[in-house]
Design a protein around this motif. Structure first.
Motif, PDB file in Angstrom:
ATOM      1  N   THR A   1    -130.476 -37.158 -21.789  1.00 37.91           N
ATOM      2  CA  THR A   1    -129.134 -37.664 -22.041  1.00 37.91           C
ATOM      3  C   THR A   1    -128.873 -38.736 -20.992  1.00 37.91           C
ATOM      4  OG1 THR A   1    -128.257 -35.844 -20.736  1.00 37.91           O
ATOM      5  CG2 THR A   1    -128.199 -35.574 -23.114  1.00 37.91           C
TER       6      THR A   1
ATOM      7  N   ASN B   1    -142.008 -32.536 -27.416  1.00 37.96           N
ATOM      8  CA  ASN B   1    -140.792 -33.307 -27.583  1.00 37.96           C
ATOM      9  C   ASN B   1    -139.978 -33.235 -26.294  1.00 37.96           C
ATOM     10  OD1 ASN B   1    -141.482 -32.043 -30.388  1.00 37.96           O
ATOM     11  ND2 ASN B   1    -140.287 -33.878 -30.782  1.00 37.96           N
TER      12      ASN B   1
ATOM     13  N   MET C   1    -136.457 -35.041 -24.130  1.00 37.99           N
ATOM     14  CA  MET C   1    -135.180 -35.690 -24.399  1.00 37.99           C
ATOM     15  C   MET C   1    -134.459 -35.944 -23.086  1.00 37.99           C
ATOM     16  SD  MET C   1    -132.236 -34.098 -26.819  1.00 37.99           S
ATOM     17  CE  MET C   1    -132.339 -32.531 -25.974  1.00 37.99           C
TER      18      MET C   1
ATOM     19  N   MET D   1    -135.340 -40.108 -26.642  1.00 36.71           N
ATOM     20  CA  MET D   1    -136.289 -39.078 -27.069  1.00 36.71           C
ATOM     21  C   MET D   1    -137.693 -39.611 -26.868  1.00 36.71           C
ATOM     22  SD  MET D   1    -134.654 -36.611 -28.908  1.00 36.71           S
ATOM     23  CE  MET D   1    -132.967 -36.395 -29.449  1.00 36.71           C
TER      24      MET D   1
ATOM     25  N   THR E   1    -137.588 -43.212 -28.850  1.00 36.00           N
ATOM     26  CA  THR E   1    -136.364 -43.713 -29.488  1.00 36.00           C
ATOM     27  C   THR E   1    -135.230 -43.615 -28.470  1.00 36.00           C
ATOM     28  OG1 THR E   1    -135.728 -41.561 -30.377  1.00 36.00           O
ATOM     29  CG2 THR E   1    -137.049 -42.970 -31.811  1.00 36.00           C
TER      30      THR E   1
ATOM     31  N   THR F   1    -128.791 -41.416 -25.596  1.00 36.87           N
ATOM     32  CA  THR F   1    -129.818 -40.374 -25.648  1.00 36.87           C
ATOM     33  C   THR F   1    -131.177 -41.043 -25.828  1.00 36.87           C
ATOM     34  OG1 THR F   1    -128.237 -38.918 -26.754  1.00 36.87           O
ATOM     35  CG2 THR F   1    -130.522 -38.244 -26.807  1.00 36.87           C
TER      36      THR F   1
ATOM     37  N   SER G   1    -136.578 -34.122 -20.241  1.00 32.06           N
ATOM     38  CA  SER G   1    -136.969 -32.724 -20.102  1.00 32.06           C
ATOM     39  C   SER G   1    -137.453 -32.213 -21.450  1.00 32.06           C
ATOM     40  CB  SER G   1    -135.808 -31.873 -19.581  1.00 32.06           C
ATOM     41  OG  SER G   1    -134.724 -31.937 -20.475  1.00 32.06           O
ATOM     42  N   ALA G   2    -138.378 -31.273 -21.393  1.00 35.91           N
ATOM     43  CA  ALA G   2    -138.975 -30.741 -22.614  1.00 35.91           C
ATOM     44  C   ALA G   2    -137.917 -30.034 -23.448  1.00 35.91           C
ATOM     45  CB  ALA G   2    -140.101 -29.786 -22.271  1.00 35.91           C
ATOM     46  N   ALA G   3    -137.979 -30.234 -24.754  1.00 41.03           N
ATOM     47  CA  ALA G   3    -137.092 -29.500 -25.661  1.00 41.03           C
ATOM     48  C   ALA G   3    -137.406 -28.013 -25.525  1.00 41.03           C
ATOM     49  CB  ALA G   3    -137.301 -29.962 -27.089  1.00 41.03           C
ATOM     50  N   PRO G   4    -136.424 -27.158 -25.777  1.00 47.74           N
ATOM     51  CA  PRO G   4    -136.692 -25.723 -25.703  1.00 47.74           C
ATOM     52  C   PRO G   4    -137.897 -25.338 -26.564  1.00 47.74           C
ATOM     53  CG  PRO G   4    -134.348 -26.104 -25.957  1.00 47.74           C
ATOM     54  CD  PRO G   4    -135.022 -27.449 -26.118  1.00 47.74           C
ATOM     55  N   ALA G   5    -138.703 -24.418 -26.060  1.00 45.39           N
ATOM     56  CA  ALA G   5    -139.890 -23.979 -26.788  1.00 45.39           C
ATOM     57  C   ALA G   5    -139.507 -22.897 -27.776  1.00 45.39           C
ATOM     58  CB  ALA G   5    -140.937 -23.449 -25.816  1.00 45.39           C
ATOM     59  N   GLY G   6    -139.833 -23.107 -29.059  1.00 41.60           N
ATOM     60  CA  GLY G   6    -139.611 -22.086 -30.070  1.00 41.60           C
ATOM     61  C   GLY G   6    -138.152 -21.824 -30.358  1.00 41.60           C
ATOM     62  N   GLY G   7    -137.889 -20.676 -30.949  1.00 44.49           N
ATOM     63  CA  GLY G   7    -136.543 -20.353 -31.388  1.00 44.49           C
ATOM     64  C   GLY G   7    -135.720 -19.625 -30.340  1.00 44.49           C
TER      65      GLY G   7
END
Lengths: 233, 254
Positions: B36, B32, B34, B52, B63, B50, B206-212
């Protein structure tokens, strides 16, 4: 009548001694449990399943992308409330007693993981993502506890659907969000697409902290608690 | 003769390995991403949004949502990438001609050429970069775009997941008269005014943060207070039991 005659029987003496020890240890444990901070609240597990998005976007998904949604042809798409981009400076969640000033910027570590605030008393926001109030999922994270006690998002797991979250922004405006659900996910199986993915033209907010069991070998909790909210004003 | 066979064997062996090597190199990580979307410097558009992009192998789902664009006018939108570009949105210093605006040529060094045309229907290749009849027209200044399963090359898929691709929405009404016009022609297509193709809003994917997130030090997790309460309570119950036993013994003696 002396004590020795009353409790002359050996078994009686032993039982009396055991009673005293049990009273002391048992009472002590309970006092300790009641005076030390209790474990942070956890959200009910059924909320981990996302409720269907209440926008027209899901209908467009089902019919496929070949036919553009009718809403785009005339009058323009119906977006919810949207604010101009502006960085967050304070956060308030009255229902769980959160009120924090100074929201720090969060970036990614070398593994691409979102860093937590270094200050246990501060919340942080994912600065490469949308600001709270504009399109997309703005992300605010804070610690559940420090080594010594509760931190900013200690009670996040107790947050309920419908609760209000207010984010004060750099431009002086306040973005008001309403909580849709609160869920707990294993960090090993974190739902990246659900948390960071498209929000169908809505301005949304994610509040993240830790939950579940604490793994002493890694020094980290094994789960994340995520609250999902959308802009309502 | 023997040597030739050997060489042939080595060559064949290498050839057999090549597809695997190629697959290894070209394998783009799914993910994923995203962006801005912010106003392009100097062009003065008060819009934002935004984008995605979800990458699955050689397919992407896109989107976009934006507000504040010139209403009811086609807005060409693309994913840009160039290996030798800076992988970012233009800076004021990119205004090569010094005319006070950023046009498509000025944007090149920052974000590179078009690699995907974000059309609503039909072809999505760079060839459709100016297919004005197939782009969103932003009714009321609002753009809402969704298109799935766009085919891209492995290089483009990889560029997107590595944060090197840039989403650009074009169309700038410099003179604020509600339409694309003016004497200056587009660098891309002289039949269009430059207003129709100048970049309006832009954002690097840029890649969404990986994991939690690691958001706790465990100060309230141990000791397990519920366990302590149960244990303490259990011991007190046991004390009641032994206490009763003691009392009975004592009564029996009396």
């Amino acid at each position: 009548m002396s004590l020795s005659t009353k409790f002359g029987d050996r078994r009686g003496q032993l039982a009396a001694a055991v009673t005293v020890v049990l009273l002391l240890v048992g009472g002590g444990l309970m006092v300790r449990a009641l005076t030390s901070p209790s474990s942070p609240p956890q959200p009910p597990s059924e909320q981990a399943i996302p409720v269907a998005q209440q926008t027209s976007g899901s209908a467009a998904d089902a019919t496929g992308s070949s036919t553009p949604p009718a809403a785009t042809s005339q009058g323009g798409p119906t977006f919810g409330t949207i604010l101009e981009p502006s960085a967050p400076v304070a956060l308030a969640i009255p229902s769980i007693g959160v009120r924090t000033k100074g929201v720090v910027k969060l970036g990614l570590d070398k593994n691409g993981k979102l860093k937590a605030p270094t200050d246990f008393a501060k919340a942080g926001w994912y600065a490469a993502g949308p600001t709270p109030g504009e399109f997309g999922p703005a992300v605010i994270g804070a610690h559940v506890d420090s080594k010594s006690g509760p931190a900013v998002f200690y009670r996040l797991g107790a947050l309920k659907k419908g609760a209000e979250v207010s984010v004060t922004r750099e431009d002086g405006s306040t973005a008001h969000f309403t909580v849709d659900r609160v869920a707990r996910y294993s960090k090993d199986n974190f739902p990246t697409a659900t948390v960071y993915g498209d929000t169908k033209g809505r301005a949304e907010l994610r509040l993240i902290t830790c939950g579940g069991a604490f793994d002493h070998s890694t020094g980290h909790y094994v789960d994340n608690i995520v609250a999902f909210a959308h802009l309502t004003g | 003769m023997r040597t030739t066979t050997k060489i042939a064997t080595v060559a064949l062996g290498s050839a057999a390995l090549l597809p695997f090597l190629g697959a290894g190199i070209a394998q783009a990580a799914d993910g994923n991403t995203m962006a801005t979307l912010r106003p392009v410097v100097l062009n003065g558009v008060k819009a934002n949004g935004t984008a995605m992009v979800t990458v699955k192998g050689n397919r992407i789902d896109v989107t976009m949502a934006a507000t504040g664009l010139l209403a009811d006018s086609p807005h060409a939108a693309h994913i840009h990438f160039g290996a030798d570009a800076r992988h970012e949105c233009p800076k004021a210093s990119d205004d090569a001609k010094g005319d006070g605006t950023i046009n498509t040529t000025d944007g090149g060094p920052a974000y590179g050429p078009i690699v995907v045309s974000l059309t609503k229907t039909g072809d999505t290749s760079p060839k459709s970069g100016l297919a004005v009849d197939r782009f969103d027209t932003a009714p009321g200044g609002k753009l809402s775009y969704e298109r799935g399963s766009i085919n891209v090359s492995s290089d483009v898929a990889q560029a997107i997941t590595e944060g090197k691709a840039v989403v650009v929405v074009h169309g700038v009404d410099h003179n604020d008269n509600g339409k694309y016009d003016g004497a200056t022609k587009s660098d891309l297509d002289p039949s269009l005014p430059t207003e129709a193709t100048d970049p309006a809003i832009c954002g690097a994917l840029s890649a969404a943060p990986a994991g939690g997130m690691d958001t706790g030090a465990g100060g309230t997790s141990t000791p397990d207070n519920e366990g302590l309460l149960l244990l303490g309570g259990g011991l007190l119950l046991a004390a009641a039991g032994t206490g009763a036993f003691t009392a009975r013994k004592a009564r029996n003696r009396a």
